[in-house]
Every structure is written in C-alpha cells, then in structure tokens.
Write an enzyme that holds these catalytic residues in place. Sequence first.
Site, PDB file in Angstrom:
ATOM      1  N   HIS A  69     -25.658 -26.059 -17.758  1.00  0.00           N
ATOM      2  CA  HIS A  69     -24.086 -25.952 -16.959  1.00  0.00           C
ATOM      3  C   HIS A  69     -24.043 -26.333 -15.957  1.00  0.00           C
ATOM      4  O   HIS A  69     -23.073 -27.159 -15.176  1.00  0.00           O
ATOM      5  CB  HIS A  69     -24.251 -24.437 -17.036  1.00  0.00           C
ATOM      6  CG  HIS A  69     -23.650 -23.429 -18.303  1.00  0.00           C
ATOM      7  ND1 HIS A  69     -22.973 -23.975 -18.754  1.00  0.00           N
ATOM      8  CD2 HIS A  69     -24.388 -22.593 -19.116  1.00  0.00           C
ATOM      9  CE1 HIS A  69     -22.664 -22.757 -20.573  1.00  0.00           C
ATOM     10  NE2 HIS A  69     -23.241 -22.710 -19.534  1.00  0.00           N
ATOM     11  N   CYS A  70     -25.443 -26.241 -14.623  1.00  0.00           N
ATOM     12  CA  CYS A  70     -25.823 -26.766 -13.907  1.00  0.00           C
ATOM     13  C   CYS A  70     -25.198 -28.790 -14.089  1.00  0.00           C
ATOM     14  O   CYS A  70     -24.991 -29.406 -12.383  1.00  0.00           O
ATOM     15  CB  CYS A  70     -26.533 -26.574 -12.960  1.00  0.00           C
ATOM     16  SG  CYS A  70     -27.198 -25.027 -12.981  1.00  0.00           S
TER      17      CYS A  70
END
Length: 503
Positions: A69-70
Amino acid sequence: MAISRDWIAAAFLYLLVAAAAAEEGVARVAEQATEEPSFVLTLDAANFTEIVSKHSFIVVEFYAPWCGHCKRLAPEYEKAAVVLSENDPPIVLAKLDANEAANKEIASKFEIRGFPTLKIFRSGGKDIQEYKGPREAEGIISYLKKQVGPASKEIKSSEDVDAVIIDKEISIVGIFPEFSGEEFESYIKVAEKLRSDYIFGHTLDAKLLPRGDITINQPIVRLFKPFDELFVDFKDFQVDAVEKFIESASMPKVVTLDEDPSNHPFIVKFFDSPSAKAILFVNFSSEDFSAFKSKLYEVAEAYKEKNIIFMMGSLDASENVLEYYSLKKEQAPLIILQDEAKKYLKSNVRSEQIATWLKDYTDGNLKPYIKSEPIPEVNDEPVKVVVANNVQEVVFNSGKNVLLEFYAPWCGHCKKLAPILDEVAVSFAEDAEVIIAKMDATTNDIPAEFDVKGYPTLYFYSANGKIVRYDGDRTAEDIISFVKSNRDAIISPESGAEVKDEL
Ligand SMILES: *[C@@H]1O[C@H](CO)[C@@H](O)[C@H](O)[C@H]1NC(C)=O
Ligand SMILES: *[C@@H]1O[C@H](CO)[C@@H](O)[C@H](O)[C@H]1NC(C)=O
C-alpha cells in the site's frame, strides 16, 4: 459489534472491487516512474524533531519499504506534494521509514501500528492529528487544503462564500453578531474537531449566504447540504449538541446505495451507525419505484425518533449485499431490518405494506429472519454439516464436545484443512462424545457466541459449554490433542446428574 462489521463488509465488497482495480492502475504508473528530485521530504531519527518543529503544518507518512500500500501511495503522495508546495500557505509532505531500526523509537512514540500511517503535525508538532483522507493525489490535495489554516474560514465576500459552500459538499456556517463570546468559541471548537469531515465558515453577514434573506438576531449554525431540505438551522451552542446536530443533519433522510460515488460516504456512515437499519432493495427503473421512494421518505421521517435509519438499494448495485444475505433478486422489492441482535425480512413487499411492517417490528410482532442453508437430510460424513437452523441441536444442546470449523467455499486454507479435519473426525469416529463439524460461514448466520473474522476459524464447544478458539497448527495431530485436552467428561443421565431439558 460483529454484526455491524459484517454489514460493512457486505456493502463494500463491490466498492473494494472498484478500489482494487484503481490501485492496480496506480501500481502500473508507479513502475514507469523515473527517479526525479522529490517534493516529499525524507526524515529520519536524527532530523525528525528539528524539521517538524520548523513547520506550522507538515504531514508525515510512516511507511515500510516492503509494504504494498505504501508503494501504491508513493507516486500519488509525490504528485500531491508538488501541487501542495504551491499552496498558500504551502503544505509540506514528508515521509519516514518506520521499519529502519534507528527510526523505530519515533514510530513507537507516535503509536504507528500499520503502514502506511499518515499524521498531520501542526504548530511545530504541538498538535498531532491522524490523516483520515483519501490515498490518491486529487483526494490528498483537497483533503489537506481543508486541513490547513483556520478550521473555520471567515466569510466576508461572495468569493469567500464560494470557498466554503461547495457543490455536492456539506458546509457549516456559523452566523454571529460578533466573533467573540461563548457561542463563537464553542463553534470554533467543533470546527477544529470535525474539520476533516466538513467545511466550516463563519460570518457576521447572513445576507451573503444563499437563502440569506432572513434577519438573524441571535447566533445560529446553518448546515448546507446537497440533498433533502438543503439547509438546516440550529441554535444550541453546547459543543456536544452542535456535534450531534451536524452528525444527524448531514445524513440524508434515506441513504441511497447505488453506483454514485458521492453517496459512498453516507453508506459508510450508515453501516457504522449504532442505530437499527432498514434497507429496501428495489429496482430503481421499475414503474412503482417512485411510490416506494416516497413511502420510504415518509416512514424515515416517522421513525427518526425511534432510532431507525433508512437506506434504499438499487438492485443493480446491491448484488453483493443480497448475496451476502443469501437473498435473491426475485425476492425484491424486499425490505430487511437489522438491529443489534436480529434481522427481519419481508420479501416481495408492496409500498403500502412498509409502514405496517415497521409497526409490527416496533411492536415486537415480527419473527426474526435467520440466514441458513437447509438442514441436511443425510449428515453421515465424518465431518458433520452444521447450518444456522441446526446449530442449537448439533452444537449447543447436544451435550457433546464439538469442534466446529467456520469456512468459506472460496478459501484456500479451508480447502487445505479439509482432509486434515476429515482425518481428525475419523480418529474420533468411535467416540460418541466428540463431534467434528463445519459450517459454511458465508451462507449461515454465525451464532453470536463465536467471533469469526477470517477463514478457517476453529472453535471448540465443550460438553459443559466452555468455548475455546483453536489457534494451533493446522495438523491432525495438534488438533486431536487439543480436542483431547479440552473435552469434558459427559455425565450420563443415569448417574443422576441434571439432564438438559429442552431437546
Ligand atoms: C534527514 O536526514 C536524512 C539522513 O541524513 C537525509 O537523507 C534527509 O534528507 C534529511 N531530511 C531533511 C529534510 O533534511
Ligand atoms: C428493472 O426494471 C426495468 C423496467 O421494468 C427492467 O427492464 C429491468 O430488467 C429490471 N431490472 C432488474 C434487475 O430486475
């Protein structure tokens, strides 16, 4: 609790699919991105405090290099940083690798529990707030623009009005004879608290506002919304009262579950609400839709005080929700009501029946609806099949030691466990006091005694009613020894012990 989470899960299956598709798109863009000087500041343990203390407003992303997600957020965050650097006042975005050994102390100080976590630091780090906004560039930009500067913007001109009262958004304007006093201070407190969810303004001149043709001789809070009655006034300035007013006035009378993204925030709020929820599933293109709609608005108004909230779901957008309840489109128009404990259902409802049905509910005259597969006619495999309609008989009232697996048909770990569970069941085949069983958790209501968050989940219900979750290795050996060590001896009725009376 478990119930409301399930509801959210169901409603959002379809939204998540859309989000996943969008995220994939982002990931592809990310791969193409080339190394360029970044507008996002890199912080570490050595300079974090110094940099944060220099800024009146800075956003810090706590990330880990391995977090997917980062990685997806990175290009969006960068794009936002470029645009926001031009904002007046500038908004600075920064990041910190919370996985790096030297930075772990900072991560723990700010209670970082997942990645990415974004926090807003104001006034040199004196005031810290969680970032609860979107994760794509446009959304980050608009969210943060609302966060910077004063929580409530003074309205002195029609341009100011345009900055506060924005199409399709909910805005709140405090109208005051002067910007001081208890009322004004409470109002600003509320604005600071809720600034990430709504736009706030304040003015001395009500005439600047749309529908401002009233004379105002005492402070009021006016909430503008793009639906229902379009604006509502409120005159009580207790902080709690204002907050409550905003929460309730900002919800549509009837929330619409369809594909329009502007409805999604209301859908989230609806499922988050502790109130009893009534949902009408109806074909929005059908001839009698307008009759249903006006009836639903009518009952929503009537049951407002009774703490029931209302939603109408378009059949086209509700496929996953219907599937979740094992309901079929053919049952529509159908209304379902869920309170903290139970569900109620009426299939093929006519608009003129809705009010009576709700009255029967509030009078306690409705029979709850239990989602269940049919009770199997033959149940002679080693692992017994449990459904919602026979769980009392097979598990709770059997007086036996039951190991119960909750599974989903699509779940890979469940498939792997199946032969192992068979082996366990075979090993207890000669033991009349032990039952190994399974329940399809997607087609049956899970009894409130069990907390099932993922699949497979294994629970043991002992002969004396002790409940233990199995968290060990998924091997036959370990499961067998778990059953052996948790089972209760069964005292036979002949020995004079109490006998279960409701069989
Ligand atoms: C903080 O220190 C790190 C490591 O020395 C450096 O890479 C980074 O650029 C510094 N950040 C700022 C904003 O000066
Ligand atoms: C909804 O109603 C329209 C018009 O009667 C019809 O064409 C359509 O097939 C219906 N949709 C569903 C999902 O039943």
